[in-house]
Motif scaffolding. Structure first.
Motif, PDB file in Angstrom:
ATOM      1  N   UNK A 267       0.800  -1.226   0.000  1.00 22.17           N
ATOM      2  CA  UNK A 267       0.000   0.000   0.000  1.00 22.17           C
ATOM      3  C   UNK A 267       0.826   1.265   0.000  1.00 22.17           C
ATOM      4  N   UNK A 268       2.077   1.171  -0.463  1.00 22.06           N
ATOM      5  CA  UNK A 268       2.974   2.322  -0.461  1.00 22.06           C
ATOM      6  C   UNK A 268       3.382   2.705  -1.884  1.00 22.06           C
ATOM      7  N   UNK A 269       2.673   2.148  -2.875  1.00 19.88           N
ATOM      8  CA  UNK A 269       2.967   2.507  -4.256  1.00 19.88           C
ATOM      9  C   UNK A 269       2.504   3.932  -4.534  1.00 19.88           C
ATOM     10  N   UNK A 270       3.002   4.474  -5.625  1.00 14.12           N
ATOM     11  CA  UNK A 270       2.622   5.836  -6.020  1.00 14.12           C
ATOM     12  C   UNK A 270       2.684   5.899  -7.544  1.00 14.12           C
ATOM     13  N   UNK A 271       1.797   5.105  -8.170  1.00 15.72           N
ATOM     14  CA  UNK A 271       1.856   4.958  -9.620  1.00 15.72           C
ATOM     15  C   UNK A 271       0.683   5.678 -10.269  1.00 15.72           C
ATOM     16  N   UNK A 272       1.004   6.515 -11.221  1.00  9.66           N
ATOM     17  CA  UNK A 272      -0.007   7.349 -11.857  1.00  9.66           C
ATOM     18  C   UNK A 272      -0.378   6.800 -13.229  1.00  9.66           C
ATOM     19  N   UNK A 273      -1.682   6.645 -13.444  1.00 10.80           N
ATOM     20  CA  UNK A 273      -2.197   6.248 -14.746  1.00 10.80           C
ATOM     21  C   UNK A 273      -3.029   7.392 -15.313  1.00 10.80           C
ATOM     22  N   UNK A 274      -2.968   7.572 -16.627  1.00 13.37           N
ATOM     23  CA  UNK A 274      -3.681   8.676 -17.270  1.00 13.37           C
ATOM     24  C   UNK A 274      -4.542   8.130 -18.401  1.00 13.37           C
ATOM     25  N   UNK A 275      -5.781   8.605 -18.455  1.00 11.71           N
ATOM     26  CA  UNK A 275      -6.674   8.237 -19.533  1.00 11.71           C
ATOM     27  C   UNK A 275      -7.522   9.446 -19.907  1.00 11.71           C
ATOM     28  N   UNK A 276      -7.449   9.830 -21.185  1.00 11.69           N
ATOM     29  CA  UNK A 276      -8.179  11.003 -21.681  1.00 11.69           C
ATOM     30  C   UNK A 276      -7.915  12.246 -20.840  1.00 11.69           C
ATOM     31  N   UNK A 277      -6.648  12.408 -20.457  1.00  5.78           N
ATOM     32  CA  UNK A 277      -6.253  13.599 -19.718  1.00  5.78           C
ATOM     33  C   UNK A 277      -6.529  13.545 -18.231  1.00  5.78           C
ATOM     34  N   UNK A 278      -7.192  12.485 -17.761  1.00  2.65           N
ATOM     35  CA  UNK A 278      -7.490  12.339 -16.333  1.00  2.65           C
ATOM     36  C   UNK A 278      -6.416  11.466 -15.688  1.00  2.65           C
ATOM     37  N   UNK A 279      -5.763  11.985 -14.647  1.00  7.00           N
ATOM     38  CA  UNK A 279      -4.709  11.255 -13.971  1.00  7.00           C
ATOM     39  C   UNK A 279      -5.221  10.699 -12.647  1.00  7.00           C
ATOM     40  N   UNK A 280      -4.932   9.428 -12.413  1.00  3.01           N
ATOM     41  CA  UNK A 280      -5.318   8.775 -11.163  1.00  3.01           C
ATOM     42  C   UNK A 280      -4.090   8.094 -10.582  1.00  3.01           C
ATOM     43  N   UNK A 281      -3.858   8.304  -9.293  1.00  3.87           N
ATOM     44  CA  UNK A 281      -2.724   7.680  -8.616  1.00  3.87           C
ATOM     45  C   UNK A 281      -3.202   6.485  -7.802  1.00  3.87           C
ATOM     46  N   UNK A 282      -2.533   5.336  -8.000  1.00  5.59           N
ATOM     47  CA  UNK A 282      -2.868   4.127  -7.268  1.00  5.59           C
ATOM     48  C   UNK A 282      -1.751   3.788  -6.295  1.00  5.59           C
TER      49      UNK A 282
ATOM     50  N   UNK B  32      -9.434   2.356 -17.390  1.00  9.24           N
ATOM     51  CA  UNK B  32      -9.864   3.517 -18.177  1.00  9.24           C
ATOM     52  C   UNK B  32     -11.040   4.222 -17.524  1.00  9.24           C
ATOM     53  N   UNK B  33     -11.709   3.521 -16.616  1.00 15.14           N
ATOM     54  CA  UNK B  33     -12.880   4.061 -15.921  1.00 15.14           C
ATOM     55  C   UNK B  33     -12.624   3.972 -14.422  1.00 15.14           C
ATOM     56  N   UNK B  34     -11.796   4.877 -13.883  1.00 12.58           N
ATOM     57  CA  UNK B  34     -11.357   4.739 -12.487  1.00 12.58           C
ATOM     58  C   UNK B  34     -12.489   4.773 -11.469  1.00 12.58           C
ATOM     59  N   UNK B  35     -13.648   5.292 -11.844  1.00 12.81           N
ATOM     60  CA  UNK B  35     -14.768   5.325 -10.905  1.00 12.81           C
ATOM     61  C   UNK B  35     -15.707   4.142 -11.072  1.00 12.81           C
ATOM     62  N   UNK B  36     -15.355   3.221 -11.967  1.00 13.99           N
ATOM     63  CA  UNK B  36     -16.213   2.056 -12.183  1.00 13.99           C
ATOM     64  C   UNK B  36     -16.015   1.026 -11.082  1.00 13.99           C
ATOM     65  N   UNK B  37     -16.965   0.107 -10.986  1.00 14.66           N
ATOM     66  CA  UNK B  37     -16.895  -0.937  -9.974  1.00 14.66           C
ATOM     67  C   UNK B  37     -16.008  -2.084 -10.440  1.00 14.66           C
ATOM     68  N   UNK B  38     -15.482  -2.796  -9.474  1.00 14.34           N
ATOM     69  CA  UNK B  38     -14.796  -4.051  -9.766  1.00 14.34           C
ATOM     70  C   UNK B  38     -15.868  -5.105 -10.024  1.00 14.34           C
ATOM     71  N   UNK B  39     -15.717  -5.867 -11.109  1.00 14.44           N
ATOM     72  CA  UNK B  39     -16.749  -6.804 -11.526  1.00 14.44           C
ATOM     73  C   UNK B  39     -16.260  -8.243 -11.411  1.00 14.44           C
TER      74      UNK B  39
END
Length: 548
Positions: free
Chosen positions: A191-206, A532-539
């Motif tokens: 839980x100490x990662x700091x990896x940023x993913x970007x999709x359509x200009x939106x950046x999310x850090x995991x 690509x959909x960071x606010x989507x649910x895990x399925x």
């Protein structure tokens, strides 16, 4: 001003027994004392034993501290000093979790402590457990998101089974600890990662998930846990690729430092405390964990490129420039540890499958790295020692060095799988091809590959074919599972292909997958998350039950 001491990792749990568990962590200082504080009131302590990693280095491909792709600090491999601390916490009671934290004290008296986590000994049979099945992290783009979603979806897991390929180059320290892109192995699992993913200009850090601080991890050796000949090349990448068979090394170098001159797993074995066998040490072993007997095998080979026209050491050919220099040959996809009938590992496996611990276990699971069944590319060619064919002209000059891999001599299919079928193994778990798919044999034995965290090469299905040589006597399978099983369609929510039909696999660089084994129900569930959909649910898209 002297900076405050820091831990290089959080603590993580290893080798639980009925009354104890090991706590391991790392620092970049040797320290004066390192200890685990534990108990309901954190009023007990255990002193750690400190050892120094012998092979950890950084080089021009490292991404650590201020070194970036364009700003080089290291021009060649340079030793990086890292110390490992391990304490055994004893007197534990089965199924009772207690708090703990670690403290490291530097030589000047300055100290640093971790957060408080919890530990427990190995669970009793009958205890329902949630076990994370994972593999092939290798600093891949979706790993931190994957592990973060594990915790968000199922909460704390009780154990982690890791089917090999933890990092890319095992002697490169930053890949384990602190790659500056934020997705090294330990940060992701803690839980100490700091990896940023970007999709359509939106950046999310995991950030990954706090997993192995509270749950023991059992690992197996993949091809990326193996280094080649030591310090013979100008970079760690080249050293990783510089493996040759032991018997060739013996002819070239004699008996002295044979591992240094062929291949080795020193760093992997120094990092982890695992069950050991007399025959295989930490490289293959068996362990009972709750209702499960987990058998871990050393089944992996050197990955070589399949192209026939390249100037590099290939899967099927040697480059022309090296024809007369066999010390530079790659020797094809050489197998690191024999597992064919009559070999030491095979004989150990036969003995283990006949042991009382194995026979009495409710669930019998075997884990190794190389796939016995897959739609992925890495199952081709067959898992067998390369047959070397040297072609010469009329003057005796070498005009080709090539390798063939007879399908009839596939050690996994020919020798190992029949043993597992006869022993009523319910699940074979593996990785290597960076995708999700599963299979079931005619006897009901399940095969699961769940290694999709990025860098997927696709699946040999539909119109897409594997890259295989033509004009060779051996017939290399371009589409489907070379070993004859049909993939199982996901039971709940399969992805649809471009033709609108459900697909029996997930091979994506945008959709990541993880699987959870619930030993209380015998159900293995697989989940997917669309980055690509960071606010989507895990399925949950698939589940199946293994019968006890």
């Amino acid at each position: 001003m002297i900076s405050a001491p820091q831990l290089l990792t959080d603590p993580f749990l290893q080798l639980p027994t009925e009354t104890s568990v090991r706590v391991v962590w790392f620092t970049e200082f040797v320290g004066d004392k390192h200890l685990v504080i534990y108990g309901e009131k954190l009023d007990k302590s255990a002193i750690a034993k400190t050892t120094k990693l012998s092979r950890t280095r950084e080089d021009q491909q490292s991404r650590v501290a201020n070194q970036t792709k364009n700003g080089q600090i290291y021009q060649k491999p340079v030793k990086r000093e890292i110390w490992r601390h391990e304490a055994e916490v004893t007197g534990l009671v089965a199924n009772v979790r207690i708090p703990y934290q670690v403290t490291s004290i530097r030589e000047d008296g300055a100290r640093v402590s971790s957060e408080v986590f919890t530990l427990a000994p190995t669970p009793k049979p009958g205890t329902p457990l949630k076990i994370l099945l994972t593999s092939d992290h290798q600093l891949k783009p979706m790993t931190a998101a994957n592990l973060q979603k594990v915790v968000e979806t199922v909460g704390n897991v009780d154990g982690v089974w890791f089917a090999g390929d933890l990092v890319n180059v095992p002697d490169r320290a930053s890949e384990w600890f602190d790659d500056n892109r934020g997705n090294a192995l330990f940060p992701g699992l803690q839980g100490r990662a700091n990896y940023q993913m970007e999709n359509n200009g939106v950046k999310v850090t995991y950030t990954g998930g706090k997993i192995i601080q509270n749950a023991p991890m059992f690992t197996c050796i993949g091809n990326h846990e193996v280094m080649g000949r030591f310090a013979r090349t100008a970079s760690l990448d080249d050293e990783f690729n510089d493996t040759i068979p032991r018997e060739v090394a013996q002819k070239l170098y004699g008996e002295t430092t044979l591992k240094n001159n062929s291949f080795n797993t020193y760093t992997y074995e120094e990092i982890f405390t695992l069950p050991q066998t007399k025959a295989g040490s930490k490289t293959y072993y068996a362990v009972t964990f709750g209702d499960v007997r987990l058998v871990v095998l050393y089944i992996t080979n050197m990955w070589r490129h399949p192209q026939l026209d390249s100037g590099i050491k290939g899967r099927y050919i040697e480059p022309k420039k090296d024809f007369n220099y066999p010390e530079n040959w790659g020797y094809g996809q050489l197998i690191y540890e024999p597992v064919f009938a009559g070999s030491q590992q095979y004989n150990w496996l036969k003995q283990e499958l006949n042991s009382s611990e194995f026979e009495q276990a409710k669930y019998k699971v075997v884990m190794f790295h190389h796939p016995p069944h897959t739609l992925g590319d890495n199952i081709v060619p067959a898992y067998t020692n390369p047959v070397t064919i040297i072609e010469r002209d009329n003057e005796g000059n070498i005009k080709a060095v090539r390798y063939e891999y007879p399908k009839s001599a596939d050690y996994i299919i020919r020798d190992v799988i029949p043993l597992l079928e006869a022993a009523n193994v319910q699940l074979v778990f593996y990785g290597h091809s960076h995708l999700w798919n599963r299979f079931v044999s005619s006897s009901g034995m399940h095969f699961l590959e769940t290694s999709n965290v990025g860098n997927s090469y696709g699946a040999a299905w539909g119109e897409r074919k594997r890259e295989v040589p033509t004009g060779y006597p051996e017939n290399y399978t371009a589409i489907g599972d070379p070993n004859g099983l049909e993939p199982v369609l996901p039971t709940i929510a399969p992805l649809l292909g471009e033709d609108g039909k459900p697909m029996p696999y997930i091979a994506s660089n945008e959709i990541t997958v993880f699987s959870i084994f619930d030993t209380g129900t015998g159900i293995i569930s697989s989940y997917r998350f669309d980055t690509r959909k960071p606010n989507s649910e895990v399925l949950k898209f698939d589940e199946f039950k293994i019968n006890s």
